[in-house]
Design a protein around this motif. Structure first.
Motif, mmCIF file in Angstrom:
data_model
loop_
_atom_site.group_PDB
_atom_site.id
_atom_site.type_symbol
_atom_site.label_atom_id
_atom_site.label_comp_id
_atom_site.label_asym_id
_atom_site.label_seq_id
_atom_site.Cartn_x
_atom_site.Cartn_y
_atom_site.Cartn_z
ATOM 1 N N PRO A 10 0.816 -1.215 0.000
ATOM 2 C CA PRO A 10 0.000 0.000 0.000
ATOM 3 C C PRO A 10 0.855 1.274 0.000
ATOM 4 C CG PRO A 10 0.050 -0.947 2.194
ATOM 5 C CD PRO A 10 0.812 -1.894 1.313
ATOM 6 N N ALA A 11 0.167 2.419 -0.072
ATOM 7 C CA ALA A 11 0.837 3.718 -0.126
ATOM 8 C C ALA A 11 1.720 3.935 1.104
ATOM 9 C CB ALA A 11 -0.214 4.823 -0.209
ATOM 10 N N ALA A 12 2.896 4.510 0.847
ATOM 11 C CA ALA A 12 3.836 4.910 1.907
ATOM 12 C C ALA A 12 4.253 3.750 2.825
ATOM 13 C CB ALA A 12 3.271 6.085 2.724
ATOM 14 N N LYS A 15 7.926 0.859 0.116
ATOM 15 C CA LYS A 15 8.343 -0.056 -0.943
ATOM 16 C C LYS A 15 9.228 0.579 -2.015
ATOM 17 C CE LYS A 15 4.023 0.327 -3.452
ATOM 18 N NZ LYS A 15 3.801 1.660 -2.842
ATOM 19 N N SER A 16 9.032 1.883 -2.294
ATOM 20 C CA SER A 16 9.867 2.526 -3.330
ATOM 21 C C SER A 16 11.327 2.546 -2.923
ATOM 22 C CB SER A 16 9.418 3.968 -3.585
ATOM 23 O OG SER A 16 8.119 3.983 -4.078
ATOM 24 N N THR A 33 6.104 1.432 -11.075
ATOM 25 C CA THR A 33 4.891 1.454 -11.914
ATOM 26 C C THR A 33 3.890 2.503 -11.435
ATOM 27 O OG1 THR A 33 3.792 -0.284 -10.631
ATOM 28 C CG2 THR A 33 5.132 -0.984 -12.523
ATOM 29 N N GLY A 34 3.943 2.852 -10.142
ATOM 30 C CA GLY A 34 3.060 3.906 -9.630
ATOM 31 C C GLY A 34 3.314 5.214 -10.368
ATOM 32 N N ARG A 38 0.686 7.670 -12.212
ATOM 33 C CA ARG A 38 0.716 9.098 -11.879
ATOM 34 C C ARG A 38 0.936 9.947 -13.138
ATOM 35 N NH1 ARG A 38 1.682 10.633 -6.657
ATOM 36 N NH2 ARG A 38 1.599 8.947 -5.130
ATOM 37 N N ARG A 89 4.376 13.936 -8.451
ATOM 38 C CA ARG A 89 4.056 13.988 -7.018
ATOM 39 C C ARG A 89 3.182 15.201 -6.674
ATOM 40 N NH1 ARG A 89 5.384 8.944 -5.306
ATOM 41 N NH2 ARG A 89 4.448 9.728 -3.404
ATOM 42 N N VAL A 97 -5.087 9.937 -8.774
ATOM 43 C CA VAL A 97 -4.426 8.791 -9.417
ATOM 44 C C VAL A 97 -5.179 7.471 -9.236
ATOM 45 C CG1 VAL A 97 -2.773 8.451 -7.489
ATOM 46 C CG2 VAL A 97 -2.217 7.580 -9.735
ATOM 47 N N SER A 98 -5.772 7.243 -8.085
ATOM 48 C CA SER A 98 -6.432 5.954 -7.870
ATOM 49 C C SER A 98 -7.680 5.812 -8.743
ATOM 50 C CB SER A 98 -6.792 5.766 -6.396
ATOM 51 O OG SER A 98 -5.610 5.627 -5.648
ATOM 52 N N ASP A 129 0.107 -4.521 -8.211
ATOM 53 C CA ASP A 129 -0.365 -5.764 -8.855
ATOM 54 C C ASP A 129 0.773 -6.487 -9.562
ATOM 55 O OD1 ASP A 129 0.141 -3.817 -10.732
ATOM 56 O OD2 ASP A 129 -1.576 -4.303 -12.007
ATOM 57 N N ILE A 130 2.005 -6.248 -9.147
ATOM 58 C CA ILE A 130 3.139 -6.812 -9.905
ATOM 59 C C ILE A 130 3.211 -8.333 -9.708
ATOM 60 C CG2 ILE A 130 5.604 -6.594 -10.450
ATOM 61 C CD1 ILE A 130 3.804 -4.024 -10.818
ATOM 62 N N ASP A 162 -1.469 14.197 0.883
ATOM 63 C CA ASP A 162 -1.806 12.921 0.259
ATOM 64 C C ASP A 162 -2.699 12.139 1.211
ATOM 65 O OD1 ASP A 162 -1.858 10.659 -1.262
ATOM 66 O OD2 ASP A 162 0.256 10.136 -1.005
ATOM 67 N N ASP A 171 -7.848 1.577 -4.142
ATOM 68 C CA ASP A 171 -6.925 0.580 -4.724
ATOM 69 C C ASP A 171 -7.294 -0.845 -4.313
ATOM 70 O OD1 ASP A 171 -5.525 2.696 -5.814
ATOM 71 O OD2 ASP A 171 -3.882 2.636 -4.359
ATOM 72 N N ARG A 174 -11.099 -1.837 -6.026
ATOM 73 C CA ARG A 174 -11.450 -1.737 -7.453
ATOM 74 C C ARG A 174 -11.621 -3.141 -8.047
ATOM 75 N NH1 ARG A 174 -5.511 0.339 -8.506
ATOM 76 N NH2 ARG A 174 -4.471 -1.677 -8.671
HETATM 77 O O1 CDP Z 1 4.265 5.804 -3.671
HETATM 78 P P1 CDP Z 1 2.831 5.651 -3.295
HETATM 79 O O2 CDP Z 1 2.659 4.530 -2.368
HETATM 80 O O3 CDP Z 1 2.196 6.898 -2.865
HETATM 81 O O4 CDP Z 1 2.011 5.260 -4.573
HETATM 82 P P2 CDP Z 1 2.507 4.891 -6.010
HETATM 83 O O5 CDP Z 1 3.235 3.589 -5.964
HETATM 84 O O6 CDP Z 1 3.184 6.057 -6.617
HETATM 85 O O7 CDP Z 1 1.115 4.623 -6.763
HETATM 86 C C1 CDP Z 1 0.189 5.652 -6.976
HETATM 87 C C2 CDP Z 1 -1.146 5.046 -7.331
HETATM 88 O O8 CDP Z 1 -1.029 4.367 -8.593
HETATM 89 C C3 CDP Z 1 -1.683 3.991 -6.383
HETATM 90 O O9 CDP Z 1 -2.409 4.571 -5.307
HETATM 91 C C4 CDP Z 1 -2.580 3.162 -7.305
HETATM 92 O O10 CDP Z 1 -3.837 3.774 -7.477
HETATM 93 C C5 CDP Z 1 -1.863 3.226 -8.627
HETATM 94 N N1 CDP Z 1 -1.054 2.036 -8.931
HETATM 95 C C6 CDP Z 1 -1.695 0.920 -9.417
HETATM 96 O O11 CDP Z 1 -2.910 0.911 -9.502
HETATM 97 N N2 CDP Z 1 -0.976 -0.165 -9.817
HETATM 98 C C7 CDP Z 1 0.350 -0.184 -9.720
HETATM 99 N N3 CDP Z 1 1.036 -1.251 -10.154
HETATM 100 C C8 CDP Z 1 1.033 0.941 -9.185
HETATM 101 C C9 CDP Z 1 0.291 2.036 -8.775
#
Ligand code: CDP
Length: 210
Positions: A10-12, A15-16, A33-34, A38, A89, A97-98, A129-130, A162, A171, A174
């Motif tokens: 999930p967000a924050a 993972k990045s 992929t996020g 974006r 960002r 974005v969602s 969803d990787i 955010d 997310d 859906r």
């Molecule tokens: O970094 P953060 O956790 O804020 O989010 P992100 O990885 O930048 O992803 C932003 C948004 O893109 C997510 O809240 C999802 O809605 C969407 N996303 C997705 O649907 N599928 C992915 N593989 C990556 C992101």
């Protein structure tokens, strides 16, 4: 087909940062992929498309020239020749974005671009969803989670407006490829761990499973 390490969460959840460090450590290409979802969102907002209108989103994206490739170990992403990355960002992108990522056609286009990257380099790819959809047969899968309160604080600390709880809800609920942990993903709860600790747990798991 090159090796793929899938990192979802999930967000924050951290993972990045973790994905980037694992990629550096292994000499693999890091793919966020996020940033692609974006980028599409920013591009739609610039064009004045109503992101709550799935049909309008699909129509606009059908007309876009989407480029996605790896150059010198970096992921290059362009929409109609423009680099949206400086804007991804923005608060308005966080907000929408969602919504955009829940449109099936958007996912179809981006998932196929993401899959094609594995023909060119070993990857550490992070997203939602990787491990479940993009690379269900990935070499290794991780799911990085953290307590929602901890995650909200982290994002605040990054100085970003955010509302991650709202994004998580969209997310996870859906219809097309919701955020879920793949049954074979290795779970790391980062709530009380430093980035270094998460990275070392992940590397330890990789060395055991290879
Ligand atoms: O970094 P953060 O956790 O804020 O989010 P992100 O990885 O930048 O992803 C932003 C948004 O893109 C997510 O809240 C999802 O809605 C969407 N996303 C997705 O649907 N599928 C992915 N593989 C990556 C992101």
């Amino acid at each position: 087909m090159h090796t793929v390490i899938a990192i979802d969460g999930p967000a924050a959840s951290g993972k990045s940062t973790v994905a980037r460090q694992i990629a550096e450590h292994l000499g693999y290409t890091y793919v966020n992929t996020g940033a692609m979802y974006r980028a599409v969102t920013w591009w739609l907002l610039e064009k004045g498309v109503d992101t709550s209108d799935a049909a309008a989103v699909e129509k606009a994206v059908r007309q876009a020239r989407v480029e996605c490739r790896i150059e010198k170990g970096e992921t290059i992403f362009r929409l109609d020749g423009v680099d949206p990355m400086p804007h991804v960002r923005d608060a308005r992108v966080n907000d929408k974005v969602s919504q955009v990522a829940s449109v099936p056609y958007v996912r179809e286009v981006l998932v196929s671009k993401q899959q094609s990257l594995a023909g060119h380099a070993d990857l550490v790819m992070e997203g939602r969803d990787i491990g479940t959809v993009v690379f269900p047969k990935a070499h290794s899968k991780f799911f990085i989670d953290a307590d929602p309160v901890v995650r909200a604080k982290r994002r605040q600390g990054q100085g970003e407006a955010d509302v991650i709880a709202k994004r998580d809800k969209i997310d996870s609920s859906r219809k097309t490829s919701p955020l879920t942990r793949a049954a074979d993903a290795y779970l790391i709860d980062s709530s009380t761990l430093s980035i270094e600790e998460v990275v070392s747990r992940a590397l330890e798991h990789l060395s055991k499973s290879s």
